[in-house]
Enzyme design. Structure first.
Site, PDB file in Angstrom:
ATOM      1  CE1 TYR A 141      -3.366  -2.656   0.035  1.00 18.52           C
ATOM      2  CE2 TYR A 141      -3.524  -2.510   2.409  1.00 18.52           C
ATOM      3  CZ  TYR A 141      -3.916  -3.083   1.220  1.00 18.52           C
ATOM      4  OH  TYR A 141      -4.864  -4.070   1.231  1.00 18.52           O
ATOM      5  CE  LYS A 199       1.345 -17.449  -3.226  1.00 19.85           C
ATOM      6  NZ  LYS A 199       0.407 -18.570  -3.129  1.00 19.85           N
ATOM      7  CG  ASP A 231      -1.848 -20.177  -1.066  1.00 19.61           C
ATOM      8  OD1 ASP A 231      -1.001 -19.970  -0.165  1.00 19.61           O
ATOM      9  OD2 ASP A 231      -1.587 -20.863  -2.070  1.00 19.61           O
ATOM     10  CG  ASP A 255      -7.082  -4.785   4.054  1.00 19.32           C
ATOM     11  OD1 ASP A 255      -8.065  -4.797   4.815  1.00 19.32           O
ATOM     12  OD2 ASP A 255      -6.966  -3.997   3.100  1.00 19.32           O
ATOM     13  CG  ASP A 259     -12.189  -7.191   6.604  1.00 14.57           C
ATOM     14  OD1 ASP A 259     -11.755  -6.722   7.680  1.00 14.57           O
ATOM     15  OD2 ASP A 259     -12.700  -6.480   5.719  1.00 14.57           O
TER      16      ASP A 259
END
Ligand code: NAD
Length: 366
Positions: A141, A199, A231, A255, A259
């Site tokens: 970001y 990852k 994943d 992020d 959620d």
């Protein structure tokens, strides 16, 4: 010396839920000798109305000198038409960045009395208690370069003349090390297990992440470290979420995962959060917004704000004992069958915001 807190009620249901957290705070001071003093400040729409700025200088200064800040929520329809750069939400973004709050702590905790509210089967989630530690001020970001530009013809046959969009994923060793330390410190106050999510099979940045987290783990021999690809982590969170204690991860992965984890608990009115810096100074706030649809009606669930106060006690004031007490009181009122409207479902008569706060105070004991 007394701890110093700043309360920022904000807008909509913010003042209602912060008032109940304040009631709990006063009870902890009066009954358990918590040495604390607090003041109130303006943020968001309330600050725009009073001073024309969603984060007045006086509020920022008060937050800088406070040990921790407890915020309600900001925003609402009244301020939606004004220019983006001075909207209520800007106040929140600015206070986070001005205080350098790089570690976002998002617990997903499901009181067993509410297991029916989850999208998963009750036996998979009853008693769920995980903490996601998300890096908040770095990663994709914020990486440079970023943008959209005219693309070159590409050797893989992509035609020229097309635009390309790009963002850069960057983490320095320093950034990884400090978020890893936040995760291990938090784990020490819990079940002492950290799962680092990355990852590393694809991204060099994740390779470095894994190496640095592993190095930091050596300083925490009492804690167990495992690694998982993102994943797989997403899959495991909905397959068997109770396997996790603390998850530490970068900004983007965090992020999404936080959620997913939040939804396992089924209720927005129950979710606290914290963002802290290296001085353990923090901003504590419910995950929910200002809920204009129910504001001013004594309908808001104050438990997310009260649980945010519990996080504040644990992470900024080092009073895990009192945090445990507050969380036990919340579990107690739920066991007593008290529900605000958002939790009541069909049938039951919901209690109001204030009655819920008073019930928690009564359940704190002496
Ligand atoms: P919201 O979280 O305010 O509300 C979503 C739904 O959940 C509403 O139906 C609301 O009534 C309900 N709800 C939320 N909190 C509740 C509680 N404690 N008890 C009972 N019910 C609750 O999200 P939204 O409607 O998308 O946003 C409303 C305003 O809040 C917007 O201005 C938005 O920008 C702002 N917002 C602020 C924050 C923040 O301050 N951190 C976060 C999200 C949204």
């Amino acid at each position: 010396m007394s701890a110093r807190l700043l309360l920022l009620p904000g807008d909509g249901i913010g003042p209602e839920v912060v008032a109940e957290a304040e009631r709990v705070l006063a009870a902890l001071r009066d009954r358990f000798g918590l040495e604390v003093e607090w003041s109130e400040g303006l943020i968001g729409g309330a600050a725009i109305d009073a001073e024309g700025d969603p984060l007045p200088a006086s509020t920022l200064e008060a937050a800088r000198v406070a040990d921790a800040t407890l915020l309600g929520a900001v925003g609402g329809p009244k301020w939606e038409a004004i220019e983006r750069s001075i909207r209520p939400e800007r106040g929140l973004l600015r206070i986070r960045s001005e205080l350098g709050l790089y570690a976002n702590l998002r617990p997903a905790m499901l009181f067993k009395e509410l297991a029916g509210a989850s999208s998963l089967r009750p036996e998979l989630v009853a008693g769920l208690d995980i903490l996601i530690v998300r890096e908040l001020t770095g990663g994709i970001y914020f990486g440079q370069p970023r943008g959209i530009r005219q693309g070159e013809p590409h050797p893989d046959g992509r035609p020229g003349g097309q635009r390309v969009g790009f963002n850069t994923l960057v983490y320095s060793e320093f950034e990884i090390e400090r978020i890893a330390r936040s995760a291990f410190e938090a784990a020490r106050k819990r079940d002492k297990r950290v799962c680092s999510v990355d990852k590393a099979n694809v991204l060099e940045c994740s390779e470095l992440w894994r190496e640095v987290v592993t190095r930091v783990a050596a300083d925490y021999p009492d804690c167990e470290l495992s690694h998982m690809y993102v994943d797989n982590a997403a899959m495991q969170l909905v397959r068997a979420p109770k396997q996790f204690d603390v998850i530490v991860t970068g900004n983007l992965f965090g992020d999404v995962l936080s959620d997913i984890a939040a939804m396992l608990t089924g209720s927005i009115g129950m979710l606290p959060s914290a963002s802290v810096n290296e001085k353990a100074q923090g901003l504590y706030e419910p995950v929910h917004g200002s809920a204009p649809d129910i504001a001013g009606q004594d309908k808001a669930n104050p438990l997310a704000a009260i649980l945010s106060l519990a996080m504040l006690l644990r992470h900024s004031l080092d009073r895990g004992d009192l945090a445990d007490r507050v969380e036990a009181a919340v579990a107690g009122v739920l066991a007593d069958g008290l529900r605000t409207g958002d939790l009541a479902g069909e049938g039951g008569t919901p209690v109001g915001t204030r009655a819920m706060g008073e019930a928690v105070v009564a359940r704190l004991g002496n």
